[in-house]
Design an enzyme around this catalytic site. Structure first.
Site, short mmCIF file in Angstrom:
data_model
loop_
_atom_site.label_atom_id
_atom_site.label_comp_id
_atom_site.label_asym_id
_atom_site.label_seq_id
_atom_site.Cartn_x
_atom_site.Cartn_y
_atom_site.Cartn_z
N GLU A 185 0.81 -1.22 0.00
CA GLU A 185 0.00 0.00 0.00
C GLU A 185 0.85 1.27 0.00
O GLU A 185 0.50 2.25 -0.66
CB GLU A 185 -0.97 0.00 1.19
N HIS A 200 -12.34 -4.72 8.36
CA HIS A 200 -12.92 -4.54 7.03
C HIS A 200 -14.20 -3.70 7.11
O HIS A 200 -15.04 -3.78 6.22
CB HIS A 200 -13.25 -5.88 6.37
#
Ligand SMILES: Cc1ncc(C[n+]2csc(CCOP(=O)(O)OP(=O)(O)O)c2C)c(N)n1
Ligand SMILES: [Mg+2]
Lengths: 325, 347
Positions: free
Chosen positions: B80, B149
């Site tokens: 990322e 999440h």
């Protein structure tokens, strides 16, 4: 290397040293705000890198790179004094005084800016390199990083991505033996950072970062490889910094003596130059001129105005103004 | 509690120029925006994990790899920081990258690149560089995604000068705001609430932008203003319908851009109604509700008929088990209760 070229590099190294010595003096006198990390002792690596980077290339300087920033100005039509003024936080600095030592940039000469979050630009450099590659420009994107900085996760993310995409990145790791006081072999699985880089499958070399000829030649070779579209290159420069830690000198006396007297980049280059036929007087003049220009730049910085206070809220966004107090 | 695949009840606004409107999903609207952006801006590219052949975890980039090729629709490893770093560096030299960070919960992995590099770029080098990049990411709970999440991350960025936080609530705005984000010369964090992905609404055809930094009045009313974001907007509209049955007229302001936010539209509405509810899914402490509440009190104290009421998530991580998640996340009933409180607790 012929005499003329060696003299040029010697001049560049002296400019870095004089600049840093003058700056250090001013810092100790309280004239330079913030923190100061100097490149004293690492002049050969910096001069050799500057010699091979064009204005159309990009480099991300590390926290000891005032020298390379100055040389980029000199080589590509900028003003060295604007680097000095930036360090003094003045309006005439390259970032109008908003960046200082740890955030000086000038894209006109290829300087994409230091980032005081050490090595963050190991990730950022990928984007500049990708853009060059997509546009088929033969440019080099160079990230200058310390040994300690190679402990960051971005080191591995960056090398991996540069490898899988064959990006034109030059990694210049200045291994000066320590991260603050932590020895490189204690902070990493290997004291030779090049060992960490090898697994990514592109050329990696370790060299004597205080030997200006070796630095110059190896960088020339790496840059040619990158410009030819052959992908990234990793160079580990073994060097040493004069600056110890905030707590003072922590390294053994013998080590200090070796690097400052027996293996100093400027002393070594001076000996080589005399062998090549330069006179001691000539070398003395180079040193003197470097010290003089440094003093001129310091005066310029000190006489420069402080930034307009409106700068405090300028350029937060491109699309919005931020209200002042 | 709304499940991830429940359609939202809001239709798009009618501010689109020309182009035929059609009813489509939030995901489709995002996909159209990316397609139109790629067509218009040769310097634009997409980057993220499995966004190419697969089209991303939520199909937002579906079909674009086949259309634009692998140089412009780039798959990456789980890196990322390198994804956002690539965006920052390329945007410094004039590209317009759009990254997908698969789940907003993972922005911690690239937080430094966003906060310390992208957001400060223009300022610290005093205008010499810009970072015109977009980071799209799927946020929000309501589907049993658990602690890693489901989060709403806007609060992590509220305190960051230089970043733009965009948060659409319906398909038309999703398209218009994404195209504006791509056009923007500032770095944009573009939040896509997962529970809205399958929401349907009218979407203007063709290239259509919705201005950044401007809220919209999703429903007119005179008694209470509900300022809401993302999934809280359709919920607020439902709660407003309910309130109308009791004779309470609710105005719903869809913030759309969370930073820099449109204080003028909020303050104008508050001046009219005198009562305010701020509804946002993220944890309460230090959140958007706290900021808006403080601002409203500072600037509209005289017009206020009572204190601002906040509807937020609880100050907990998001638990996995569905009944527990329902306890933690705010819903229509919480907004209805807040509207009731604002009415009761007023001069
Ligand atoms: C991400 C990050 N961590 C820590 C620091 C604080 N810090 C500044 S310099 C430094 C050591 C860096 O060591 P190295 O990369 O070897 O560079 P050197 O100073 O030896 O040239 C540290 C820990 C920082 N600026 N950024
Ligand atoms: Mg070091």
């Amino acid at each position: 290397m012929d005499l003329a070229m060696m003299l040029d590099l010697y001049r560049d190294m002296w400019l870095i040293r004089a600049f840093e010595l003058g700056l250090e003096r001013e810092f100790k006198q309280g004239n330079v705000p913030g923190m100061l990390h100097t490149g004293l002792g690492q002049e050969a690596t910096q001069a050799a890198l500057a010699a091979h980077l064009e204005a159309s290339d990009c480099f991300f300087p590390d926290h000891r790179c005032h020298g390379i920033n100055v040389l980029a100005q000199q080589r590509h039509g900028g003003d060295g004094e604007r680097i000095m003024a930036e360090l003094f936080g003045r309006a005439t600095g390259v970032c109008s005084g908003k960046g200082g030592s740890l955030h000086s940039a000038d894209p006109a000469v290829g300087n994409f800016g230091c980032n005081a979050v050490e090595g963050a630009y190991m990730a950022t450099v990928l984007g500049v390199a990708l853009a060059s590659k997509l546009r088929e420009e033969p440019a080099v994107a160079c990230a200058i990083i310390g040994d300690g900085t190679c402990g960051r996760g971005e080191f591995h993310e960056s090398l991996n991505m540069a490898a899988i995409w064959d990006l034109p990145v030059l990694y210049a790791c200045l291994n000066n033996g320590y991260a603050i006081m932590t020895p490189v072999g204690q902070g990493h699985a290997s004291a030779d950072i090049v060992d960490l880089a090898r697994g990514y499958g592109f050329p990696c070399e370790q060299l004597d970062g205080n030997d200006i000829e070796e630095c110059y030649d190896k960088i020339e070779n790496a840059v040619a490889h990158i410009r030819a579209g052959k992908g990234p290159y990793f160079l580990e420069f073994k060097t040493w910094r004069w600056q110890a830690a905030f707590a003072g000198e922590f390294r053994p006396e013998s080590e200090v003596k070796y690097w400052k007297e027996d293996h100093d980049p400027i002393l070594m280059a001076g000996e080589k130059l005399v062998e090549l036929g330069a006179s001691v007087e000539e070398l003395g003049v180079i040193e003197k001129e470097a010290r003089e220009v440094t003093e001129e730049w310091i005066s310029y910085a000190k006489e420069s105005p402080m930034p307009d206070l409106a700068k405090a809220t300028a350029n937060v966004y491109v699309g919005w103004e931020v209200a002042g107090s | 509690m709304i499940a991830a695949n429940t359609p939202a009840s809001v239709d798009g606004p009618t501010d689109g120029p020309g182009g035929k409107k059609s009813k489509t999903t939030f995901v489709r609207a995002l996909n159209d925006a990316l397609d139109l952006g790629m067509e218009r801006f040769p310097e634009m590219f997409l980057i993220g994990e499995d966004i190419a052949e697969m089209g991303g975890d939520f199909s937002v980039t579906k079909g674009l790899w086949a259309k634009y090729g692998q140089e412009r629709v780039r798959d990456t490893p789980l890196s990322e920081a390198a994804i956002v770093g690539t965006c920052v560096g390329s945007s410094m030299v004039g590209m317009r990258p759009v990254a997908e960070i698969m789940f907003a919960d993972f922005v911690g992995e690239c937080y430094d690149q966003i906060v310390n590099t992208a957001a400060k770029m223009h300022y610290m080098f005093d205008g010499q560089f810009k970072a015109p990049l977009v980071i799209r990411t799927a946020c929000g709970g309501g589907f049993g995604g658990g602690p890693h999440h489901s989060q709403s991350v806007e609060g992590w960025f509220m305190n960051v000068p230089g970043i733009v936080i965009v948060a659409p609530s319906n398909p038309a705005d999703a398209k218009g705001l994404l195209l504006s984000s791509i056009e923007s010369d500032d770095p944009v964090l573009f939040l896509e609430h997962k529970a809205l992905y399958r929401a349907r609404g009218e979407v203007p055809g063709g290239y259509h932008t919705t201005p950044l930094g401007r809220a919209s009045v999703a429903r007119q009313g005179t008694d209470v203003t509900v300022v809401a974001t993302m999934r809280m907007v359709p919920m607020a509209l439902t709660a407003a319908e309910e309130a109308a049955k009791e004779g309470v007229s609710v105005e719903v302001v869809d913030l759309r851009t969370i930073r820099p936010y449109d204080a003028a539209t909020i303050l104008e509405s508050v001046a009219k109604t005198g009562r305010v509810v701020v509804a946002n899914e993220a944890p309460k402490t230090g959140g958007l509700g706290a900021e808006l509440s403080a601002r409203i009190h500072e600037e509209c104290f005289a017009e206020l008929l009572g204190p601002v009421v906040r509807v937020d998530g609880l100050d907990t991580p998001i638990p996995f088990s569905v009944p527990l998640e329902e306890v933690v996340l705010p819903d229509e009933a919480d907004i209805s209760a807040a509207i009731g409180e604002a009415m009761r607790n007023s001069r």
